[in-house]
Scaffold this motif. Structure first.
Motif, PDB file in Angstrom:
ATOM      1  N   LYS A   1       0.854  -1.200   0.000  1.00 60.89           N
ATOM      2  CA  LYS A   1       0.000   0.000   0.000  1.00 60.89           C
ATOM      3  C   LYS A   1       0.887   1.246   0.000  1.00 60.89           C
ATOM      4  O   LYS A   1       0.955   1.997   0.974  1.00 60.89           O
ATOM      5  CB  LYS A   1      -0.924  -0.015   1.214  1.00 60.89           C
ATOM      6  CG  LYS A   1      -1.923  -1.161   1.179  1.00 60.89           C
ATOM      7  CD  LYS A   1      -2.824  -1.145   2.391  1.00 60.89           C
ATOM      8  CE  LYS A   1      -3.873  -2.241   2.285  1.00 60.89           C
ATOM      9  NZ  LYS A   1      -4.664  -2.368   3.515  1.00 60.89           N
ATOM     10  N   LEU A   2       1.536   1.449  -1.108  1.00 62.67           N
ATOM     11  CA  LEU A   2       2.593   2.467  -1.163  1.00 62.67           C
ATOM     12  C   LEU A   2       2.064   3.897  -1.109  1.00 62.67           C
ATOM     13  O   LEU A   2       2.683   4.769  -0.506  1.00 62.67           O
ATOM     14  CB  LEU A   2       3.441   2.270  -2.425  1.00 62.67           C
ATOM     15  CG  LEU A   2       4.182   0.928  -2.506  1.00 62.67           C
ATOM     16  CD1 LEU A   2       4.948   0.829  -3.814  1.00 62.67           C
ATOM     17  CD2 LEU A   2       5.127   0.746  -1.336  1.00 62.67           C
ATOM     18  N   LYS A   3       0.910   4.132  -1.731  1.00 58.29           N
ATOM     19  CA  LYS A   3       0.339   5.481  -1.727  1.00 58.29           C
ATOM     20  C   LYS A   3       0.031   5.918  -0.295  1.00 58.29           C
ATOM     21  O   LYS A   3       0.348   7.031   0.121  1.00 58.29           O
ATOM     22  CB  LYS A   3      -0.938   5.486  -2.582  1.00 58.29           C
ATOM     23  CG  LYS A   3      -1.346   6.863  -3.053  1.00 58.29           C
ATOM     24  CD  LYS A   3      -2.491   6.805  -4.046  1.00 58.29           C
ATOM     25  CE  LYS A   3      -1.996   6.604  -5.455  1.00 58.29           C
ATOM     26  NZ  LYS A   3      -3.028   6.819  -6.471  1.00 58.29           N
ATOM     27  N   VAL A   4      -0.556   4.995   0.466  1.00 58.15           N
ATOM     28  CA  VAL A   4      -0.893   5.245   1.876  1.00 58.15           C
ATOM     29  C   VAL A   4       0.388   5.501   2.671  1.00 58.15           C
ATOM     30  O   VAL A   4       0.484   6.439   3.464  1.00 58.15           O
ATOM     31  CB  VAL A   4      -1.675   4.034   2.472  1.00 58.15           C
ATOM     32  CG1 VAL A   4      -1.882   4.202   3.968  1.00 58.15           C
ATOM     33  CG2 VAL A   4      -3.003   3.867   1.766  1.00 58.15           C
ATOM     34  N   TYR A   5       1.382   4.647   2.429  1.00 54.69           N
ATOM     35  CA  TYR A   5       2.663   4.748   3.152  1.00 54.69           C
ATOM     36  C   TYR A   5       3.327   6.106   2.906  1.00 54.69           C
ATOM     37  O   TYR A   5       3.787   6.775   3.842  1.00 54.69           O
ATOM     38  CB  TYR A   5       3.590   3.606   2.703  1.00 54.69           C
ATOM     39  CG  TYR A   5       4.869   3.505   3.500  1.00 54.69           C
ATOM     40  CD1 TYR A   5       4.912   2.802   4.698  1.00 54.69           C
ATOM     41  CD2 TYR A   5       6.044   4.119   3.059  1.00 54.69           C
ATOM     42  CE1 TYR A   5       6.091   2.710   5.437  1.00 54.69           C
ATOM     43  CE2 TYR A   5       7.212   4.040   3.787  1.00 54.69           C
ATOM     44  CZ  TYR A   5       7.235   3.320   4.975  1.00 54.69           C
ATOM     45  OH  TYR A   5       8.399   3.240   5.704  1.00 54.69           O
ATOM     46  N   LEU A   6       3.367   6.513   1.645  1.00 52.50           N
ATOM     47  CA  LEU A   6       4.019   7.781   1.310  1.00 52.50           C
ATOM     48  C   LEU A   6       3.262   8.988   1.883  1.00 52.50           C
ATOM     49  O   LEU A   6       3.865   9.950   2.341  1.00 52.50           O
ATOM     50  CB  LEU A   6       4.174   7.931  -0.202  1.00 52.50           C
ATOM     51  CG  LEU A   6       5.187   6.970  -0.836  1.00 52.50           C
ATOM     52  CD1 LEU A   6       5.119   7.044  -2.354  1.00 52.50           C
ATOM     53  CD2 LEU A   6       6.603   7.268  -0.373  1.00 52.50           C
ATOM     54  N   ASN A   7       1.935   8.898   1.879  1.00 47.47           N
ATOM     55  CA  ASN A   7       1.132   9.961   2.479  1.00 47.47           C
ATOM     56  C   ASN A   7       1.416  10.097   3.974  1.00 47.47           C
ATOM     57  O   ASN A   7       1.529  11.196   4.505  1.00 47.47           O
ATOM     58  CB  ASN A   7      -0.370   9.730   2.255  1.00 47.47           C
ATOM     59  CG  ASN A   7      -0.790  10.150   0.863  1.00 47.47           C
ATOM     60  OD1 ASN A   7      -0.109  10.948   0.216  1.00 47.47           O
ATOM     61  ND2 ASN A   7      -1.902   9.625   0.381  1.00 47.47           N
ATOM     62  N   GLU A   8       1.550   8.937   4.634  1.00 46.43           N
ATOM     63  CA  GLU A   8       1.850   8.949   6.066  1.00 46.43           C
ATOM     64  C   GLU A   8       3.237   9.563   6.323  1.00 46.43           C
ATOM     65  O   GLU A   8       3.425  10.317   7.270  1.00 46.43           O
ATOM     66  CB  GLU A   8       1.796   7.526   6.634  1.00 46.43           C
ATOM     67  CG  GLU A   8       0.377   7.002   6.792  1.00 46.43           C
ATOM     68  CD  GLU A   8       0.307   5.544   7.259  1.00 46.43           C
ATOM     69  OE1 GLU A   8       1.377   4.931   7.431  1.00 46.43           O
ATOM     70  OE2 GLU A   8      -0.811   5.049   7.439  1.00 46.43           O
ATOM     71  N   CYS A   9       4.196   9.226   5.444  1.00 45.40           N
ATOM     72  CA  CYS A   9       5.545   9.813   5.559  1.00 45.40           C
ATOM     73  C   CYS A   9       5.471  11.332   5.440  1.00 45.40           C
ATOM     74  O   CYS A   9       6.098  12.068   6.232  1.00 45.40           O
ATOM     75  CB  CYS A   9       6.466   9.272   4.468  1.00 45.40           C
ATOM     76  SG  CYS A   9       7.009   7.572   4.742  1.00 45.40           S
ATOM     77  N   ARG A  10       4.726  11.806   4.458  1.00 47.89           N
ATOM     78  CA  ARG A  10       4.632  13.259   4.237  1.00 47.89           C
ATOM     79  C   ARG A  10       3.903  13.951   5.383  1.00 47.89           C
ATOM     80  O   ARG A  10       4.285  15.049   5.794  1.00 47.89           O
ATOM     81  CB  ARG A  10       3.945  13.531   2.893  1.00 47.89           C
ATOM     82  CG  ARG A  10       4.826  13.141   1.703  1.00 47.89           C
ATOM     83  CD  ARG A  10       4.188  13.496   0.371  1.00 47.89           C
ATOM     84  NE  ARG A  10       5.121  13.271  -0.725  1.00 47.89           N
ATOM     85  CZ  ARG A  10       4.969  12.341  -1.672  1.00 47.89           C
ATOM     86  NH1 ARG A  10       3.917  11.537  -1.645  1.00 47.89           N
ATOM     87  NH2 ARG A  10       5.866  12.198  -2.631  1.00 47.89           N
ATOM     88  N   GLN A  11       2.849  13.291   5.888  1.00 47.18           N
ATOM     89  CA  GLN A  11       2.094  13.890   7.011  1.00 47.18           C
ATOM     90  C   GLN A  11       2.975  14.012   8.259  1.00 47.18           C
ATOM     91  O   GLN A  11       2.880  14.995   8.994  1.00 47.18           O
ATOM     92  CB  GLN A  11       0.861  13.034   7.331  1.00 47.18           C
ATOM     93  CG  GLN A  11      -0.307  13.311   6.377  1.00 47.18           C
ATOM     94  CD  GLN A  11      -1.361  12.201   6.407  1.00 47.18           C
ATOM     95  OE1 GLN A  11      -1.341  11.334   7.262  1.00 47.18           O
ATOM     96  NE2 GLN A  11      -2.291  12.260   5.466  1.00 47.18           N
TER      97      GLN A  11
END
Length: 201
Positions: A188-198
């Protein structure tokens, strides 16, 4: 939202399942660029793999940076290239052939050297503990800060960066971070990257 770039670094040896399918997942995930770093391949194997990866990235309008095999990159008429410092020492004028051109550095001396080769950016590492550099002590955030103080080129942090530690980089004047393991194994890379940015907001 955190405005730094996130670059995916390939490592087909740690992918569970089909490598090109994972490249496709990464290309659709919202990363800012993809580096095809597979230097254990022969130049002919790399050329064939690069052709397929470039197609996937092109379909998703994702910047793809080829690595190590400069002649294969030029043969593919591709102008984005990442050159190890050793290669630059042998071919100091390599920059003239590419639009986007970078290298990797691990010390102040190497950064000064890299700037002489007219690179557009440098990856600095490894910052945190990394499975591909198990026996080497990480350079750490303070080391990165010390290089940022005098660098004339944009710097990216690389090495062991993931959701758990990315926050430690949020106040640094880097242009972005590179991730290998976290993206090569993730689903779930999109979710993972969003969490990183948040985490870095």
């Amino acid at each position: 939202m955190w405005d730094k770039k996130i670059i995916a670094i390939s490592d087909r040896k740690i992918v569970e399942g089909d490598f090109l399918k994972q490249v496709e997942r990464i290309a659709k995930s919202g990363v800012d660029a993809f580096v095809l770093r597979e230097k254990d391949l022969s130049e002919f194997e790399y050329y064939d793999l690069a052709k397929e990866v470039l197609q996937i990235c092109s379909k998703q309008k994702l910047t793809c940076i080829l690595h190590f095999f400069d002649r294969q990159c030029l043969k593919l008429n591709h102008k984005y290239f990442h050159a190890p410092l050793d290669l630059l020492r042998q071919e100091p004028r390599l920059a003239r052939y590419f639009h986007l051109f970078g290298t990797s550095i691990h010390s102040k001396e190497e950064l000064l050297e890299a700037m002489n080769y007219k690179v557009n950016y440098a990856f600095v590492g490894h910052i945190f503990e990394s499975s591909c550099k198990k026996d080497l002590k990480p350079k750490g955030v303070e080391f990165l800060s010390s290089l940022l103080a005098f660098s004339k080129i944009p710097l990216y942090a690389i090495g062991g960066i993931n959701l758990e530690n990315i926050e430690k980089l949020k106040n640094l004047d880097i242009v972005g971070v590179c991730m290998r393991e976290a993206l090569m194994n993730g689903k779930k890379l999109k979710v993972y990257l969003n969490e990183c940015r948040q985490k870095c907001e």
